[in-house]
Every structure is written in structure tokens, then in C-alpha cells.
Design a protein around this motif. Structure first.
Motif, PDB file in Angstrom:
ATOM      1  N   ASP A   8       0.798  -1.235   0.001  1.00 25.13           N
ATOM      2  CA  ASP A   8       0.108   0.106   0.057  1.00 25.13           C
ATOM      3  C   ASP A   8       0.923   1.206   0.145  1.00 25.13           C
ATOM      4  O   ASP A   8       2.079   1.133   0.464  1.00 25.13           O
ATOM      5  CB  ASP A   8      -0.926  -0.011   1.235  1.00 25.13           C
ATOM      6  CG  ASP A   8      -2.158   0.951   1.137  1.00 25.13           C
ATOM      7  OD1 ASP A   8      -2.265   1.532  -0.100  1.00 25.13           O
ATOM      8  OD2 ASP A   8      -2.904   1.133   2.005  1.00 25.13           O
ATOM      9  N   TRP A   9       0.199   2.320  -0.384  1.00 27.59           N
ATOM     10  CA  TRP A   9       1.103   3.423  -0.486  1.00 27.59           C
ATOM     11  C   TRP A   9       2.428   3.333  -1.361  1.00 27.59           C
ATOM     12  O   TRP A   9       3.516   3.950  -0.862  1.00 27.59           O
ATOM     13  CB  TRP A   9       1.475   4.040   0.912  1.00 27.59           C
ATOM     14  CG  TRP A   9       0.337   4.547   1.416  1.00 27.59           C
ATOM     15  CD1 TRP A   9      -1.172   4.821   1.142  1.00 27.59           C
ATOM     16  CD2 TRP A   9       0.306   5.342   2.957  1.00 27.59           C
ATOM     17  NE1 TRP A   9      -2.014   5.227   1.921  1.00 27.59           N
ATOM     18  CE2 TRP A   9      -1.092   5.797   3.294  1.00 27.59           C
ATOM     19  CE3 TRP A   9       1.063   5.490   3.924  1.00 27.59           C
ATOM     20  CZ2 TRP A   9      -1.509   6.194   4.243  1.00 27.59           C
ATOM     21  CZ3 TRP A   9       0.756   6.048   5.034  1.00 27.59           C
ATOM     22  CH2 TRP A   9      -0.507   6.657   5.270  1.00 27.59           C
ATOM     23  N   SER A  10       2.473   2.545  -2.179  1.00 24.66           N
ATOM     24  CA  SER A  10       3.567   2.454  -3.084  1.00 24.66           C
ATOM     25  C   SER A  10       4.581   1.628  -2.322  1.00 24.66           C
ATOM     26  O   SER A  10       6.003   1.705  -2.685  1.00 24.66           O
ATOM     27  CB  SER A  10       3.785   3.262  -3.906  1.00 24.66           C
ATOM     28  OG  SER A  10       3.059   3.789  -4.436  1.00 24.66           O
ATOM     29  N   CYS A  11       4.617   1.001  -1.197  1.00 25.32           N
ATOM     30  CA  CYS A  11       5.669   0.365  -0.351  1.00 25.32           C
ATOM     31  C   CYS A  11       5.274  -0.817   0.414  1.00 25.32           C
ATOM     32  O   CYS A  11       3.740  -1.132   0.241  1.00 25.32           O
ATOM     33  CB  CYS A  11       6.047   1.460   0.561  1.00 25.32           C
ATOM     34  SG  CYS A  11       4.971   2.047   1.794  1.00 25.32           S
ATOM     35  N   MET A  39      -4.564   4.103   7.723  1.00 23.62           N
ATOM     36  CA  MET A  39      -3.875   4.351   6.494  1.00 23.62           C
ATOM     37  C   MET A  39      -4.829   4.988   5.777  1.00 23.62           C
ATOM     38  O   MET A  39      -4.801   6.051   5.130  1.00 23.62           O
ATOM     39  CB  MET A  39      -3.085   3.264   5.897  1.00 23.62           C
ATOM     40  CG  MET A  39      -1.793   2.837   6.957  1.00 23.62           C
ATOM     41  SD  MET A  39      -1.112   1.480   5.856  1.00 23.62           S
ATOM     42  CE  MET A  39      -0.454   2.230   4.283  1.00 23.62           C
ATOM     43  N   ASP A  43      -4.839   8.973   4.313  1.00 21.23           N
ATOM     44  CA  ASP A  43      -4.803   9.090   2.733  1.00 21.23           C
ATOM     45  C   ASP A  43      -6.125  10.137   2.116  1.00 21.23           C
ATOM     46  O   ASP A  43      -5.917  10.835   1.445  1.00 21.23           O
ATOM     47  CB  ASP A  43      -5.026   7.750   1.984  1.00 21.23           C
ATOM     48  CG  ASP A  43      -4.831   7.779   0.618  1.00 21.23           C
ATOM     49  OD1 ASP A  43      -3.640   8.195   0.128  1.00 21.23           O
ATOM     50  OD2 ASP A  43      -5.589   7.637  -0.147  1.00 21.23           O
ATOM     51  N   SER A  47      -3.425  13.051   1.458  1.00 19.59           N
ATOM     52  CA  SER A  47      -2.928  12.561   0.129  1.00 19.59           C
ATOM     53  C   SER A  47      -2.748  13.661  -0.858  1.00 19.59           C
ATOM     54  O   SER A  47      -3.866  14.416  -1.156  1.00 19.59           O
ATOM     55  CB  SER A  47      -3.691  11.291  -0.732  1.00 19.59           C
ATOM     56  OG  SER A  47      -3.034  10.975  -1.721  1.00 19.59           O
ATOM     57  N   ASP A 106       1.303   8.927  -8.060  1.00 18.10           N
ATOM     58  CA  ASP A 106       1.819   7.637  -7.534  1.00 18.10           C
ATOM     59  C   ASP A 106       3.097   7.201  -8.096  1.00 18.10           C
ATOM     60  O   ASP A 106       3.156   7.460  -9.579  1.00 18.10           O
ATOM     61  CB  ASP A 106       1.069   6.266  -7.515  1.00 18.10           C
ATOM     62  CG  ASP A 106       1.543   5.218  -6.631  1.00 18.10           C
ATOM     63  OD1 ASP A 106       1.352   5.033  -5.498  1.00 18.10           O
ATOM     64  OD2 ASP A 106       2.177   4.314  -7.421  1.00 18.10           O
ATOM     65  N   GLY A 152       4.657  14.493   2.835  1.00 14.49           N
ATOM     66  CA  GLY A 152       5.348  13.112   2.298  1.00 14.49           C
ATOM     67  C   GLY A 152       6.552  13.038   3.671  1.00 14.49           C
ATOM     68  O   GLY A 152       6.708  11.637   3.633  1.00 14.49           O
ATOM     69  N   LYS A 156       3.571   9.629   6.699  1.00 14.70           N
ATOM     70  CA  LYS A 156       3.884   8.167   6.875  1.00 14.70           C
ATOM     71  C   LYS A 156       4.282   7.606   8.125  1.00 14.70           C
ATOM     72  O   LYS A 156       3.840   6.741   8.624  1.00 14.70           O
ATOM     73  CB  LYS A 156       4.724   7.628   5.567  1.00 14.70           C
ATOM     74  CG  LYS A 156       4.894   6.215   5.384  1.00 14.70           C
ATOM     75  CD  LYS A 156       5.314   5.963   4.023  1.00 14.70           C
ATOM     76  CE  LYS A 156       6.648   6.501   3.694  1.00 14.70           C
ATOM     77  NZ  LYS A 156       7.818   5.853   4.255  1.00 14.70           N
ATOM     78  N   THR A 159       1.852   7.949  10.866  1.00 13.29           N
ATOM     79  CA  THR A 159       0.918   6.848  10.734  1.00 13.29           C
ATOM     80  C   THR A 159       1.631   5.465  11.381  1.00 13.29           C
ATOM     81  O   THR A 159       0.715   4.793  12.074  1.00 13.29           O
ATOM     82  CB  THR A 159       0.660   6.540   9.149  1.00 13.29           C
ATOM     83  OG1 THR A 159       0.078   7.781   8.853  1.00 13.29           O
ATOM     84  CG2 THR A 159      -0.620   5.347   9.018  1.00 13.29           C
TER      85      THR A 159
END
Length: 308
Positions: A8-11, A39, A43, A47, A106, A152, A156, A159
């Protein structure tokens, strides 16, 4: 201990509950649900890739002060505190500059869109976190015209901190939450958590012990893409509006919270050759990798077990 992980979240997101015992599947289901729900809330709040997020409403409405929820207010305040701690090295008003270098979606979409990304001239004024207005009484936020918020460097990590705290408190068990290299632990541990530290997920690194607090790694190595004027990465220097090009390419920092760890790991990439002295002055431990690949340990950072 029992571990769950997903993307998730590109990770990679990883949740570990318990240390010397196997945790029931039902407990892990609840723990994962807690992390996923948080999350999703974050987001939706901040986001910059969602047109319907409260953060994008503030960005698009600049310079007006717009009402936001308690979560957005908390996350913006965390970002402003990071800026103040680092004398503006970690500045949440770089959003327009980050997007101008092609990071406007993303990371997977950015890389897949075309072999190169066109770098647009930056019309935005210089980043300046002091031009963010927070009205606590009416719970409103505004940013100066021409600037855009990007959380950014802190959202994260916040969270990860909050997710670990919630899971540990609810289940009464030691908990580790990792979100893309941002690691937070909570609850009483029976032994140090073994945490792998590396520049990239696939690259070599080392394993160290973590008993409390947070650990974060920031790097200019992993989130990169091609532009029409060369390669770019996601860490923008607020002073120039361009990707940081200092002496440090990767910084891993331990701190009492993951937010603090990520604040200082990101700042280290901006500070470059002065990072070690600044981190020592702040009483922090860190592992810095310079542009030549040499590792420099700061404070009480241990010599970890090397892993491929």
C-alpha cells in the motif's frame, strides 16, 4: 510473534504482534484492520494524489483558510513542527516544486507514464513553511498563494507511530509497524526487535536491535525517475526547489518517535556534509551513506549484523 505484510502507498506495510508467542489469527486480523483503517483515514485527509483529500482542498483554495478535520490538523501541525526543528530543511510547502519535477502521481504511475518526464518551469515562490496559517480555534488551514503542501516527510511516519500505539494498547502486546522503511514499535518488549536497515528493499544492509521509539530511512536512491533533463528523485531541497544533491544519499535515524526519526533522516539529505554534526548536536544516532557508498555512523548507532 506473528507477521502480516501487504502493499500500500507504493511500499510494503508490515505488522508484527507479539515476540515470544504466536498471536491468534483473529488478533492479527484486528491488528491489520486497525492499520489499514488508519492508513485509509490519513490518505483521505492529506494525500496529494487525491483530488478529494482535505489537503488538496487547502492547496487549491490558497490563500483562503479552509475548514479541515482533526486528523488533517494534527498531520499539518506535525509537518510544521518538523520544519521548525530543522530550520526549514524539512519544509511541507515544497509540494508545487515536487510536482514540477514530475512527481505528481503515485511513483509507479510516474515511472510508467513515459520514458522521461518533462520538467516544467517552477512558477511557485520559494518554499516557506512560515506562510502556512493554522487557525486552531476554528480548525482551519491556509497556505500562501503559489505554494502547495506536501506532508510526505512526516505523514507516513506519524501513521506508523499511531498504528503501533493503537495495536499495542488494544491487544496488550508488543507491536512493530513498518510502512515503507518507517518503523515504529510500541508496548513492552522481551527482547530487541531485529530490524533490517538498507538503502533499498532489495539491496544489502544490516540488522540492528530496536527496543523502543522509531527508526526511519530516507534515501535519494530508491524513488527515482527519468526526466527530460536527467534523473530526479522525491526529496526536494526547499532552498532550491530541485532534488537534493548533497553529500549524503541515504540516512537512517533512530529517535524517540518515527516522526522525529523521519524528520531528521530527511533533513540529513538536505544538510549533506553538515548532517553528522547536526544529528550529534540533537543527541541522535544515525547511519549515513555518502555519495560514494561509504557508511558513517553517528552517535551510538551500532555496528549491525551484515545481510545480503
Amino acid at each position: 510473534m506473528t507477521t502480516r505484510s501487504w502493499q500500500d502507498w507504493s511500499c510494503t506495510v508490515r505488522v508484527v504482534v507479539g515476540q515470544d508467542e504466536t498471536v491468534p489469527e483473529a488478533t492479527m486480523d484486528e491488528a491489520v484492520a486497525t492499520v489499514r483503517e488508519l492508513m485509509a483515514d490519513v490518505d483521505g485527509a492529506v494525500s496529494r494524489f487525491r483530488e478529494d483529500s482535505e489537503l488538496e482542498a487547502v492547496n487549491d483554495g490558497a490563500p483562503r483558510l479552509l475548514p479541515v478535520g482533526a486528523l488533517t490538523l494534527t498531520l499539518v501541525e506535525a509537518a510544521l513542527e518538523a520544519a521548525e526543528r530543522t530550520d526549514g530543511a524539512v519544509d511541507p510547502t515544497v509540494g508545487g516544486h515536487v510536482a514540477s519535477w514530475g512527481y505528481d502521481a503515485d511513483i509507479a504511475a510516474v515511472r510508467a507514464a513515459a520514458p522521461t518526464r518533462h520538467v516544467r518551469p517552477v512558477a511557485a515562490p520559494p518554499a516557506d513553511w512560515r506562510r502556512v496559517v493554522v487557525d486552531h480555534q476554528l480548525r482551519r488551514i491556509g497556505v500562501a498563494r503559489g505554494l502547495r503542501l506536501d506532508l510526505g516527510a512526516t505523514a507516513k511516519a506519524w501513521t506508523a507511530d499511531e498504528a503501533a500505539r493503537r495495536v499495542a494498547a488494544h491487544h496488550g502486546a508488543p507491536t512493530l509497524v513498518e510502512i515503507g522503511g518507517d518503523v515504529a514499535v510500541a508496548g513492552s518488549t522481551v527482547a530487541p526487535w531485529r530490524v533490517r536497515v538498507a538503502e533499498t528493499a532489495e539491496g544489502p544492509g544490516e540488522v540492528i536491535g530496536l527496543t523502543h521509539g522509531g527508526l526511519a530511512t530516507s534515501s535519494t536512491v530508491a524513488r527515482r525517475w527519468r526526466t527530460d533533463i536527467g534523473e530526479a528523485h522525491h526529496v526536494v531541497d526547499p532552498r532550491t526547489g530541485a532534488p537534493a544533491d548533497g553529500d549524503i544519499r541515504t540516512a537512517s535515524v533512530w529517535a524517540p518517535t518515527c516522526v522525529l526519526a523521519n524528520t531528521y533522516s530527511t533533513a540529513s539529505l538536505i544538510w549533506g556534509d553538515s548532517a553528522a554534526a547536526r544529528l550529534e548536536s540533537a543527541g541522535l544516532s544515525a547511519r549515513l551513506v555518502d555519495q560514494g557508498g561509504a557508511v558513517h555512523r553517528v552517535g551510538s548507532w551500532p555496528v549491525g549484523e551484515r545481510v545480503a
